[in-house]
Design a protein around this motif. Sequence first.
Motif, PDB file in Angstrom:
ATOM      1  N   ASN A  12       0.136   0.648  14.130  1.00 60.95           N
ATOM      2  CA  ASN A  12      -0.149  -0.740  13.822  1.00 60.95           C
ATOM      3  C   ASN A  12      -0.423  -1.585  15.051  1.00 60.95           C
ATOM      4  N   ALA A  55      -6.682  -3.157  -2.718  1.00 63.04           N
ATOM      5  CA  ALA A  55      -6.229  -4.261  -1.868  1.00 63.04           C
ATOM      6  C   ALA A  55      -7.291  -5.348  -1.790  1.00 63.04           C
ATOM      7  N   ASN A  80       0.845  -1.189   0.000  1.00 61.46           N
ATOM      8  CA  ASN A  80       0.000   0.000   0.000  1.00 61.46           C
ATOM      9  C   ASN A  80       0.884   1.245   0.000  1.00 61.46           C
ATOM     10  N   THR A  82       4.112  -1.492   7.798  1.00 69.36           N
ATOM     11  CA  THR A  82       4.613  -0.257   7.189  1.00 69.36           C
ATOM     12  C   THR A  82       3.566   0.843   7.336  1.00 69.36           C
ATOM     13  N   GLY A  83       2.684   0.720   8.334  1.00 68.53           N
ATOM     14  CA  GLY A  83       1.638   1.709   8.563  1.00 68.53           C
ATOM     15  C   GLY A  83       2.015   2.677   9.674  1.00 68.53           C
ATOM     16  N   ASN A 110       7.681   5.718   0.616  1.00 68.16           N
ATOM     17  CA  ASN A 110       7.591   4.725  -0.452  1.00 68.16           C
ATOM     18  C   ASN A 110       8.956   4.118  -0.766  1.00 68.16           C
ATOM     19  N   ASP A 115      -0.244  -0.095  -8.588  1.00 65.28           N
ATOM     20  CA  ASP A 115      -0.735   1.114  -7.920  1.00 65.28           C
ATOM     21  C   ASP A 115      -0.476   2.312  -8.818  1.00 65.28           C
ATOM     22  N   ALA A 174       0.123   3.792   3.020  1.00 63.79           N
ATOM     23  CA  ALA A 174       0.176   3.380   4.422  1.00 63.79           C
ATOM     24  C   ALA A 174       1.291   4.134   5.141  1.00 63.79           C
ATOM     25  N   THR A 186      -4.871  -1.536   5.728  1.00 68.41           N
ATOM     26  CA  THR A 186      -4.536  -2.375   4.583  1.00 68.41           C
ATOM     27  C   THR A 186      -4.845  -3.835   4.865  1.00 68.41           C
ATOM     28  N   GLY A 193       1.755  -2.885   4.841  1.00 69.25           N
ATOM     29  CA  GLY A 193       0.785  -1.837   5.121  1.00 69.25           C
ATOM     30  C   GLY A 193       0.501  -1.773   6.607  1.00 69.25           C
ATOM     31  N   LYS A 206       9.258   1.389   1.765  1.00 70.35           N
ATOM     32  CA  LYS A 206       8.395   0.263   1.389  1.00 70.35           C
ATOM     33  C   LYS A 206       9.022  -0.540   0.255  1.00 70.35           C
TER      34      LYS A 206
END
Length: 337
Positions: free
Chosen positions: A128, A84, A6, A124-125, A25, A52, A9, A106, A102, A28
């Motif tokens: 979490n 997703a 995502n 990766t949010g 990003n 994406d 995220a 996500t 995410g 990620k």
Amino acid sequence: MGLIVNPVAGRDIRRLTGGASVSSNYAKRRTATCALEGLTVTDDIEVLVMPDNAGLADRIVAGAPDDLVVNLLDMTVTATGEDARTAAERFAAEADAVVVLGGDGTNRDVAHGIGDVPVVSISTGTNNVVPTPIDGTVAGVAAGVVATGAVPADEATVRHGSVEGLVDDGTGVRRIRGLATLGILDRQFVGTRAILDPGDIIGGVVSRASPTEIGLPGIAGGFAVHRPDDPGGVGFRLETKGEREERDENRNRERKVRAVTVPGVVSTVSVEEHRVLADGEAFEFDVSSGVISADGERELEVRDAAVRLRPVADGPRLVRIERVVERAASEGYFGVE
């Protein structure tokens, strides 16, 4: 193998207003590349990556290890959570395992359609609870081990619970789903979506609870520990300001709980009611005006509604990453002749 990353995220307002982590990003992409490298310990793996509109998936495919077959999943991109969900539905029919990068939102979107396919979830949010903060390479190794059946899926995974909400406002019944939490907030509008003020929380139901977690699971964890794969969940209702003022000091002290409500924020909340719930057992709220949150994000505005929240046992099958890798090693999976 399926790979869902995502691009948005870990980028909501909580990274500016509190101590939430930030995941760019670039970070990620590096984590996804590490996960792909981890998959190279397994033979005959083909990977499909959710596309994406940020070009992140294209760069992941371009930077994939040479000895791994990696392509984009053929699907229409909407730049919403629907992507997703669509990818998860495709992978439910075509993949042996899925790696998700995410946050809680996500993973909730993935849970809607992934069925029984094992999910390796990498955090990766922003805030979490569900995904695991773990090295992407190790996560990729675990995904490959599970996908090939080297460790059977029923031994490699746990079934995470979820929460279902039924909203009856007299015009019909609406449904809303959460993976770890559904909460009732004293807010008029969805707005920026993130929960920033713990004073807005009226109550909720969680499928997992621990004082080590953030937000609603952390509040519930102040009075009941509930593991992600335990049946049922925990429901609670917080006291309003007026109710707190009416009680005497001693009783007030007994009903207070300290919890990490937002990254970087420890709050003291007063609890009116709480109880452990069986699967399907409802915890009810009468909401004159408010918002329902799902997994830490404001999702649904409600007016003059009866809201019934209940834990249900139909969440995703999450891979126990460290246990799987250790099991494979003990059986000689990583030995080289």
